[in-house]
Design an enzyme around this catalytic site. Structure first.
Site, PDB file in Angstrom:
ATOM      1  N   TYR A 104       0.596  -1.195   0.054  1.00 20.21           N
ATOM      2  CA  TYR A 104      -0.065   0.043   0.130  1.00 20.21           C
ATOM      3  C   TYR A 104       0.801   1.028   0.040  1.00 20.21           C
ATOM      4  CZ  TYR A 104      -3.851   3.181   1.283  1.00 20.21           C
ATOM      5  OH  TYR A 104      -4.586   4.165   1.121  1.00 20.21           O
ATOM      6  N   SER A 148      -6.187   1.157  -4.206  1.00 20.26           N
ATOM      7  CA  SER A 148      -6.442   2.782  -3.878  1.00 20.26           C
ATOM      8  C   SER A 148      -5.068   3.334  -4.203  1.00 20.26           C
ATOM      9  CB  SER A 148      -6.918   2.769  -2.412  1.00 20.26           C
ATOM     10  OG  SER A 148      -7.419   4.057  -2.444  1.00 20.26           O
ATOM     11  N   ASP A 183     -17.828   4.032  -7.542  1.00 22.66           N
ATOM     12  CA  ASP A 183     -16.665   4.407  -6.714  1.00 22.66           C
ATOM     13  C   ASP A 183     -16.518   6.095  -6.649  1.00 22.66           C
ATOM     14  OD1 ASP A 183     -14.318   5.231  -5.314  1.00 22.66           O
ATOM     15  OD2 ASP A 183     -13.046   3.524  -6.216  1.00 22.66           O
ATOM     16  N   HIS A 240     -15.635   1.710  -3.623  1.00 23.47           N
ATOM     17  CA  HIS A 240     -14.251   1.617  -3.619  1.00 23.47           C
ATOM     18  C   HIS A 240     -13.836   0.361  -2.859  1.00 23.47           C
ATOM     19  CE1 HIS A 240     -10.601   3.619  -3.446  1.00 23.47           C
ATOM     20  NE2 HIS A 240     -10.118   3.343  -2.383  1.00 23.47           N
TER      21      HIS A 240
END
Length: 703
Positions: free
Chosen positions: A474, A554, A638, A673
């Site tokens: 991430y 993301s 989203d 999302h």
């Protein structure tokens, strides 16, 4: 916090299927028109021929989405083992899941999913031990895509407000019930976003939202949060504006109420890092008193005891500390738990404080009294992630969970006075942890920084460079990736796959310095850390380029997009999921401008613009380059990272890809999302991910 307010079953044969090669060479992508458009930043012209795809309401965008979705669907029908993988996932997913119980009023509540239910059901048990369904989100919609987004009871537990999300949208509705008889009271509160519900006795509750945007609710910018109070028995149209609007313009705001109902706490911020903090003393009828102004620090209220307020903060403590102060002298903060070398988080329950320390992304727990005196170090079942240890002051039976990459999440009952733990709920997953290994290694990034990485796989795996490997991370927003079990990863590992997670910079694993080491002009550190992780795995023969997939969602989607454009030779497959992929325009949509602490914006300075442009995935796809086989993943609802990011990136890749590796885009319908997806949607997406990865790595068939 005491305020109301996610292969031995069959064998793999390694071979490049002729049908796959032929199909890829003959790929004819749907036509994507180009319309000349140029933006100028500090004298530099930037072409954006796919700008038209940003308009989600336009007929030509909808037509493009349909044609791309049909193209992807057609490609997947040619993968011979896709349905077999779906069946394997469905089988392992089908086990009873029960959450830790929590008490509200006269009832004990818990969530349960029988196995394959679209959404988990909220049950409750009364004092006579009679159990009933309290809320069944599966009845909110016919297709299971309306989810329970949040729930808040008042202090007595006789009133409840719960939020629902339709199609995964961040825009929610709040429904109010009499908790005793489950009858609806008042009208539904509409158009609520980024909000909890904080009850004030039985009068009503606080909530936050934005003015409904003009144009598309899924893409329009929202930057002025407002806090309202809804009084029971009145219409939403007369809800009182507590704070917000042009006179107090903040992007995110919320009010929490202390458990003793004495204090209201207002937290306000303009970005995802740093907050202002104010307190209102209802006992002494004060206005909001500033506790922290400006946005240099993160401070959050943990609990209150009489005149004393407890808060966790990174002020003068990059690894966090717990402080307390007296409401009559709120500028004097005293340490309860001083900063240490490990990152601290805190929970409370049973009259105690629980200090959760993160050391190299692994959990240790200490139990303390409210003066910070150590009661005991809590023995955990192993190395992994523990969470919970929260409840009301008079609740001596607390619960916590423990998990890691090869241990399904188990719930334990904990006696706060004696310190005794016992298993409360152990899931019956078709997975044997004894057959697997999860090891932590440390590798060196480009600039010499040491990075930890967890590598999980089945025992007996040969380190011959031919193991299918998913490299996931991430790297942003102070978010830490701690070990957690996933049935998707279980299937991957059961079939000979490796799952690797590096704790790269930008996250919170080592506190503020680790986060700040991966933001703004340091953002490329994040990508270099990820690249170095892949190189480590390949150098040490865990895998090789032809058997590696890059994955992230993301901000992690940005990670994958930037990595594959910086180093297209690193991996065979790439999964940029719901990614922030146009770094020059991310701040133009919904709440995107709030991410500026991590990213900076193209309008900040010439230097910042040039840095963003140098790695922004949409702007760095080049002709003549062979990119990995790519499945871009997004959803039509989203409204956090708008689908336009993925649309533009996929269009660029399809136009400029120079080799046979396919570029597909998977667009989930009635989803946002990520949160709130139905079980069927999650299984469907992961079936496509695993089957695409294996197919592109040359897996011919599954036996």
């Amino acid at each position: 916090m005491k305020f109301k307010s996610l292969f031995s079953i069959f064998a793999m044969t390694i071979a490049i299927p002729a049908t796959s090669q032929t199909m890829q060479k003959n790929l004819k992508y749907p036509e994507t028109k180009k319309i000349a458009h140029t933006d100028t930043y500090f004298g530099t012209a930037v072409e954006d021929p796919y700008r038209w795809l940003e308009d989600d309401q336009a007929a030509d965008t909808k037509d493009w989405v349909k044609r791309e979705a049909d193209f992807t669907k057609d490609y997947f029908t040619k993968i011979p083992f896709r349905e077999e993988i779906r069946a394997q996932l469905k089988d392992i997913w089908n086990y009873e899941k029960i959450g830790a119980p929590f008490k509200e009023g006269n009832y004990t509540y818990f969530y349960k999913n029988d196995g394959l239910q679209a959404q988990s059901v909220l049950y409750r048990t009364d004092k006579a031990n009679k159990t009933e369904v309290f809320l069944d989100p599966n009845k909110f919609s016919t297709d299971g895509t309306t989810s329970l987004a949040g729930i808040s009871f008042n202090k007595k537990g006789n009133l409840v407000a719960y939020s629902i999300s339709e199609g995964g949208s961040d825009w929610n509705k709040i429904i109010i019930l009499n908790a005793e008889n489950k009858e609806k009271i008042d009208e539904t509160i509409q158009d609520v976003k980024f909000s909890g519900t904080a009850w004030l006795g039985e009068k009503g509750f606080f909530y936050s939202s934005y003015d409904k945007p003009k144009g598309s609710e899924l893409t329009a910018k929202t930057d002025t949060h407002k806090v309202y109070f809804h009084e029971l028995g009145t219409k939403q149209s007369v809800d009182k504006l507590i704070i917000g609007g042009e006179k107090f313009k903040r992007r995110y705001m919320g009010i929490a109420v202390s458990e003793d109902q004495r204090f209201e706490f207002l937290s306000a911020s303009v970005a995802t890092n740093g907050n202002e903090l104010y307190v209102k003393d209802l006992k002494n009828n004060t206005d909001f008193i500033p506790l922290q102004t400006g946005y240099d620090f993160n401070t959050n209220i943990i609990d209150t005891k009489g005149d004393f307020i407890y808060a966790i903060t990174d002020k003068d403590a990059p690894n966090m500390r717990l402080v307390k102060f007296n409401i009559n002298n709120p500028t004097v903060w005293m340490d309860v738990i001083p900063q240490s070398e490990n990152v601290l988080s805190v929970s409370t329950g049973g009259g105690y404080i629980f200090a959760n320390y993160m050391k190299d992304a692994l959990t240790t727990i200490n139990q303390l009294d409210y003066d910070g005196k150590l009661i005991r170090k809590i023995s955990l079942p192993g190395k992994g992630t523990a969470g919970g240890f929260s409840g009301k002051d008079d609740q001596k039976e607390l619960y916590y969970s423990f998990t890691n990459y090869i241990t399904p999440g188990t719930t334990f009952k904990f006696n706060a006075d004696s310190g005794k733990s016992e298993v409360y709920q152990k899931p019956k997953v078709k997975f044997n942890p004894e057959d697997f290994v999860s090891e932590q290694v440390f590798y060196t990034s480009k600039d010499g920084t040491k990075i930890p990485m967890m590598i999980s796989y089945k025992k007996g795996l040969k380190m011959n460079g031919k193991n299918p490997t998913i490299l996931y991370s991430y790297g942003g927003f102070n978010i830490s990736l701690t070990p957690a079990f996933s049935v998707v990863n279980a299937i991957w590992m059961e079939n000979g796959g490796i799952y690797a997670v590096p704790n790269i910079r930008g996250g919170g694993e080592y506190g503020k310095k680790w986060h700040d080491g991966g933001i703004k002009m340091n953002k490329k550190n994040v990508f270099e850390d990820f690249i170095a992780a892949g190189e480590y795995l390949q150098k040490n023969k865990y895998t090789s380029k032809d058997f590696m997939a890059l994955s992230g969602r993301s901000n992690g989607g940005l990670l994958v997009g930037a990595t594959m454009t910086m180093r297209p030779d690193l991996a065979k497959v790439a999964f940029p999921g719901v990614g922030v992929l146009d770094m020059l325009r991310y701040n133009k949509f919904t709440a995107g401008a709030g991410w500026s602490y991590d990213y900076g914006t193209a309008e900040d300075s010439k230097e910042m613009f040039e840095y963003l442009k140098s790695y922004s995935p949409v702007q760095n796809v080049k002709k003549g380059v062979c990119y990995p086989s790519t499945l871009v993943i997004t959803s039509d609802h989203d409204d956090r990272v708008v689908p336009a990011h993925s649309f533009k990136f996929a269009a660029n890749l399809q136009e400029k890809q120079s080799c046979a590796n396919p570029v597909l885009i998977r667009i989930e319908t009635n989803a946002g999302h990520g949160a709130g997806k139905s079980t069927d949607q999650v299984i469907g997406e992961n079936s496509d991910i695993l089957s695409f990865a294996l197919y592109e790595m040359g897996i011919k068939k599954l036996k």
